[in-house]
Scaffold this active site. Structure first.
Site, mmCIF file in Angstrom:
data_model
loop_
_atom_site.group_PDB
_atom_site.id
_atom_site.type_symbol
_atom_site.label_atom_id
_atom_site.label_comp_id
_atom_site.label_asym_id
_atom_site.label_seq_id
_atom_site.Cartn_x
_atom_site.Cartn_y
_atom_site.Cartn_z
ATOM 1 N N ASP A 1 -1.716 -5.639 13.729
ATOM 2 C CA ASP A 1 -2.720 -5.084 14.882
ATOM 3 C C ASP A 1 -2.936 -6.177 15.239
ATOM 4 O O ASP A 1 -3.856 -6.747 14.116
ATOM 5 C CB ASP A 1 -2.627 -3.781 14.974
ATOM 6 N N SER B 1 -0.389 -5.352 5.009
ATOM 7 C CA SER B 1 -0.932 -5.395 6.868
ATOM 8 C C SER B 1 -1.491 -5.275 6.863
ATOM 9 O O SER B 1 -2.821 -4.990 6.098
ATOM 10 C CB SER B 1 0.266 -4.034 7.275
ATOM 11 N N ARG C 1 7.278 1.989 1.132
ATOM 12 C CA ARG C 1 7.335 0.406 1.224
ATOM 13 C C ARG C 1 7.991 -0.153 -0.113
ATOM 14 O O ARG C 1 8.671 -1.187 -0.137
ATOM 15 C CB ARG C 1 6.597 -0.308 1.704
ATOM 16 N N ARG D 1 8.452 -5.294 11.861
ATOM 17 C CA ARG D 1 6.685 -4.762 10.998
ATOM 18 C C ARG D 1 7.996 -5.094 9.285
ATOM 19 O O ARG D 1 7.731 -6.148 8.350
ATOM 20 C CB ARG D 1 5.761 -3.575 10.604
ATOM 21 N N ARG E 1 -0.474 -9.286 -3.600
ATOM 22 C CA ARG E 1 -0.514 -7.570 -2.929
ATOM 23 C C ARG E 1 0.678 -8.164 -1.414
ATOM 24 O O ARG E 1 0.059 -8.776 -1.406
ATOM 25 C CB ARG E 1 -1.538 -6.986 -2.598
ATOM 26 N N GLY F 1 1.209 -1.376 0.191
ATOM 27 C CA GLY F 1 0.116 0.356 0.469
ATOM 28 C C GLY F 1 0.576 1.129 0.385
ATOM 29 O O GLY F 1 0.147 1.977 -0.886
ATOM 30 N N ARG G 1 2.266 11.691 -8.263
ATOM 31 C CA ARG G 1 1.326 11.544 -6.473
ATOM 32 C C ARG G 1 2.564 10.993 -5.955
ATOM 33 O O ARG G 1 1.804 10.077 -4.495
ATOM 34 C CB ARG G 1 -0.105 11.339 -7.057
HETATM 35 N N1 HPA Z 1 -8.106 -2.185 9.530
HETATM 36 C C1 HPA Z 1 -7.530 -2.188 8.489
HETATM 37 N N2 HPA Z 1 -7.083 -2.010 7.368
HETATM 38 C C2 HPA Z 1 -5.870 -2.796 8.439
HETATM 39 C C3 HPA Z 1 -5.588 -2.520 9.800
HETATM 40 C C4 HPA Z 1 -7.243 -2.287 9.877
HETATM 41 O O1 HPA Z 1 -6.781 -2.591 11.384
HETATM 42 N N3 HPA Z 1 -4.590 -2.411 9.775
HETATM 43 C C5 HPA Z 1 -3.559 -2.982 8.887
HETATM 44 N N4 HPA Z 1 -4.177 -2.920 7.413
#
Ligand code: HPA
Length: 240
Positions: free
Chosen positions: A206, A90, A24, A219, A87, A20, A43
């Site tokens: 998370d 995270s 990265r 990470r 993709r 994303g 962009r």
């Molecule tokens: N929500 C949406 N996308 C995410 C999250 C989350 O808590 N953590 C990492 N990507």
């Protein structure tokens, strides 16, 4: 040159890894690729092409959310003839079975996005991973020394990072959803439309139930493992 990617035809490799975060993308290119060069900075959404073990590979930021992912994936497939997008992102864990630092390989993606409802005029559509890529990724992950658990299952591609109605996510979990992220559904749908291969592999950054989070250093390390799985799955387990 497409609307949002300033690459020349042929600048983008048939295999594209998509984090994303465009920074990265730079980190992956600098860490994993030889002779990487930047093909687009439009962009600030950087894209790079280099080689991994002699195979051409590109890395392109997708941005956050399904509209952004759909723009970049559509242009990669339609304008640059990309064959495969993985993709590497995270996600947040939604169940106790899944821990932080684990890897979730998305076999399919549920969503609250209206993009497919508009596309299919209210009918439901089930965005799924390319089966060959999914199988290859699972095989690669199983053969690697298990630093972190790997899970295969449904993710929820939410439109809202700060979800307004948590109880609906809970209902998703009751129906088998493992983790939440924001892009897989659009990637799988776009790939299907263009008859290309796509897979989403996410590391758990998370935990939504416990509030646990990973450090930036952790990470990076788990991110690296995921990139290895993605490269080996897409290029074959022993790519030279
Ligand atoms: N929500 C949406 N996308 C995410 C999250 C989350 O808590 N953590 C990492 N990507």
């Amino acid at each position: 040159m497409s609307t949002h990617i300033s690459a020349a035809p042929g600048d983008v490799a048939p295999l594209v890894l998509m984090p994303g975060d465009p920074l990265r993308a730079r980190w992956i290119a600098e860490t994993f690729l030889d002779d990487a060069r930047c093909y687009s900075e439009v962009r600030g959404m950087h894209g790079f092409t280099g080689t991994w073990r002699g195979h051409p590979v590109s890395v392109q930021g997708s941005g956050m959310g399904q509209p952004s992912m759909a723009i970049y994936a559509t242009e990669l497939f339609a304008e640059y003839d990309v064959a495969t997008v993985v993709r590497v992102g995270s996600c947040g864990a939604l169940t106790e079975q899944v821990g932080v630092r684990d890897v979730v390989i998305a076999s399919g993606a549920c969503t609250d996005s209206a993009m497919n409802r508009v596309r299919f005029e209210g009918l439901d559509y089930a965005p799924v991973a390319d089966f060959g890529l999914l199988r290859a990724a699972v095989e690669v992950a199983e053969q690697r020394p298990a630093a972190h658990a790997v899970h295969v299952g449904l993710v929820f591609s939410g439109d809202s990072f700060y979800a307004a109605r948590g109880e609906l996510v809970t209902r998703m979990v009751e129906h088998g959803v493992l983790a939440i992220e924001m892009e897989a559904s659009a990637l799988y749908t776009t790939a299907a439309r263009h008859r290309r291969r796509a897979l989403a592999i996410c590391t758990v950054s998370d935990h939504i139930l416990t509030g646990e989070e990973t450090s930036a250093r952790e990470r990076e390390q788990t991110f690296g493992e995921m990139v290895e799985i993605a490269l080996r799955a897409a290029l074959g387990p022993d790519p030279g």
